[in-house]
Every structure is written in C-alpha cells, then in structure tokens.
Motif scaffolding. Sequence first.
Motif, PDB file in Angstrom:
ATOM      1  N   ARG A 168      29.313  91.670  71.139  1.00  0.00           N
ATOM      2  CA  ARG A 168      30.116  90.893  70.187  1.00  0.00           C
ATOM      3  C   ARG A 168      29.318  90.575  68.922  1.00  0.00           C
ATOM      4  NH1 ARG A 168      31.716  88.822  75.208  1.00  0.00           N
ATOM      5  NH2 ARG A 168      33.957  88.989  75.587  1.00  0.00           N
ATOM      6  N   ASP A 171      26.745  95.546  65.426  1.00  0.00           N
ATOM      7  CA  ASP A 171      27.456  96.384  64.456  1.00  0.00           C
ATOM      8  C   ASP A 171      27.650  97.799  64.994  1.00  0.00           C
ATOM      9  OD1 ASP A 171      27.416  94.319  62.427  1.00  0.00           O
ATOM     10  OD2 ASP A 171      25.283  94.779  62.198  1.00  0.00           O
ATOM     11  N   GLU A 192      34.542  98.787  72.938  1.00  0.00           N
ATOM     12  CA  GLU A 192      35.728  98.047  72.495  1.00  0.00           C
ATOM     13  C   GLU A 192      35.373  96.617  72.089  1.00  0.00           C
ATOM     14  OE1 GLU A 192      38.172  98.364  75.899  1.00  0.00           O
ATOM     15  OE2 GLU A 192      38.711 100.465  75.560  1.00  0.00           O
ATOM     16  N   THR A 193      34.311  96.079  72.666  1.00  0.00           N
ATOM     17  CA  THR A 193      33.919  94.708  72.363  1.00  0.00           C
ATOM     18  C   THR A 193      33.239  94.576  71.005  1.00  0.00           C
ATOM     19  OG1 THR A 193      33.619  94.330  74.732  1.00  0.00           O
ATOM     20  CG2 THR A 193      32.644  92.719  73.259  1.00  0.00           C
ATOM     21  N   PRO A 195      32.909  94.535  67.260  1.00  0.00           N
ATOM     22  CA  PRO A 195      33.914  94.419  66.190  1.00  0.00           C
ATOM     23  C   PRO A 195      33.812  95.560  65.180  1.00  0.00           C
ATOM     24  CG  PRO A 195      32.131  92.833  65.855  1.00  0.00           C
ATOM     25  CD  PRO A 195      31.898  93.457  67.189  1.00  0.00           C
ATOM     26  N   ALA A 196      34.931  95.997  64.669  1.00  0.00           N
ATOM     27  CA  ALA A 196      34.976  97.052  63.650  1.00  0.00           C
ATOM     28  C   ALA A 196      34.602  96.461  62.276  1.00  0.00           C
ATOM     29  CB  ALA A 196      36.364  97.662  63.608  1.00  0.00           C
ATOM     30  N   LYS A 198      32.170  99.878  63.093  1.00  0.00           N
ATOM     31  CA  LYS A 198      31.028  99.999  63.991  1.00  0.00           C
ATOM     32  C   LYS A 198      30.545 101.446  64.016  1.00  0.00           C
ATOM     33  CE  LYS A 198      34.652  99.778  67.487  1.00  0.00           C
ATOM     34  NZ  LYS A 198      35.157  99.016  68.647  1.00  0.00           N
TER      35      LYS A 198
END
Length: 254
Positions: A168, A171, A192-193, A195-196, A198
Amino acid sequence: MIDILRARLKQGHRTISFPNQPPTLPDRFRGCPVIDEAKCVSDCQRCAEVCPTGSIIQVHSTKPQVDLGRCLFCTDCAEACPNDAIRYHSDYSMSSNQRIDLVVNANTEAGPLVSALKKESLRLFGHSLKLRQVSAGGCNGCESDTNVLSTITFDLGRFGVQFVASPRHADGLLITGPVKENKRVALLKTWETVPAPKIVIAVGACAISGGPFQNHPEVHNGVSDILPVDLYIPGCPPHPITILDGILRLLSRI
C-alpha cells in the motif's frame, strides 16, 4: 560514545561513487556473454548442448544469439566451445525495457537498452520511488543482491529509492523468482494492492524466463505473462551494480 565516533572516523566514507565513477568489479565478474562469429563453426552445437537453460539459440545460422533473459552466466558454454568463440564481457549494464531486447546477436555486447519512464511517471517516481520486493519462489540469490543495495556500500536511498514493507506504500513491485503456482495468487493480490500508477521490475533469470525451472508444471516461467514488466534485469543472480544501473536508467538518473 567517543570510541564509536573514533571508529566511524577511522572507517571513513564507505559508499561507492557509482554512477559518478565506474564501479570496481571483482576479477571473476561475468558480464554479457559475447560470441565471436568469426570463430564460431556453423555446424557445431556444443555450446547449445551444454547450456542448462537453452539460452543459446539459432546455432545453425551464421548469427547465433544469446538470450540474456535465460542465461545463468555459468560459463558452461565458454568451457565447452572448442574454438574459444565465447567470452564473458565485463560490462555490467545489461537491463532492458523489452524482453526481446535481451536476445543478443553474435559479435554484439549488451548495452544500456533501458529507456526512462514516461514523462508523467518520471515526474512521480524520478526522485522518490518506493518498491515492494516480492520473492515468487526465488532461491535467495537475487533477493540477497537486492537487499544489499540498502547497505552503506550502495546506499540506494541516496537516489530516493527505498524498499517498503507494505504494498500500500509502494509505487511498484520488484519481483524475483520464477513465480511458482502457489505464489501466483499472492503476487496478484500484492500487485492489486499497490496504488496506480505502478511499475514492475523483474530481477534475475527466474523472474524473466523461469531460469533453470522453466517449463516446470509448477512454475509460470517468470512474471511476463502475469504482470506488465517495465524493467528486466538479467543475471543469476544479477550483480548489485547491474540492478542499480537498471533502476537508475529507468529513473533517468544515468
């Protein structure tokens, strides 16, 4: 306390000057394998026969190639060649943005094939990049050479690059290992965790192609078919300087 300060003064500055100065590499360092086409006999397949990962391809043509993404840098090919047509260059810069660029033709030495991130990504990550390292079934070789980047010798943090514990806070992912089936879901959930936007960095032959475990039913031959990769860093394991060189080129710091 005084003794500690004296010890630190005696130790002096330990961080290497790379990239401002060329790094000092060990005598046994193995860089890109280069095939001398003039010495290579077209009907000889000794190098391809002994290669444990099939990294030497098209040996029947006049231009044999080496797939750095599969190469373990074991020197078995050089030792088996009757004409001394294969040697390992001392160039440490072998990373690439594209998987296909890791296939090197005869008489060609791998060069810096890394393009910097796009303008917006570079604005976000150019001076501060947090990475979550994911071992997807690695042997701890690539993991060790990655972890050592945070020591005083390499001091990865001086470039604004740090490893973080939680995806979380990251990057992007730095992935090692061939991606075993029992690690696939965990890898996808970690991805998936994050954040975009990435990024993904694949380090080592296993993460790029499966390495010595390629085509095993329990592995996925690396991360390419699972996640979009922004940087490939070949080696088994890659030298810390090779990893650092690739990351800095991706961030346009070299």
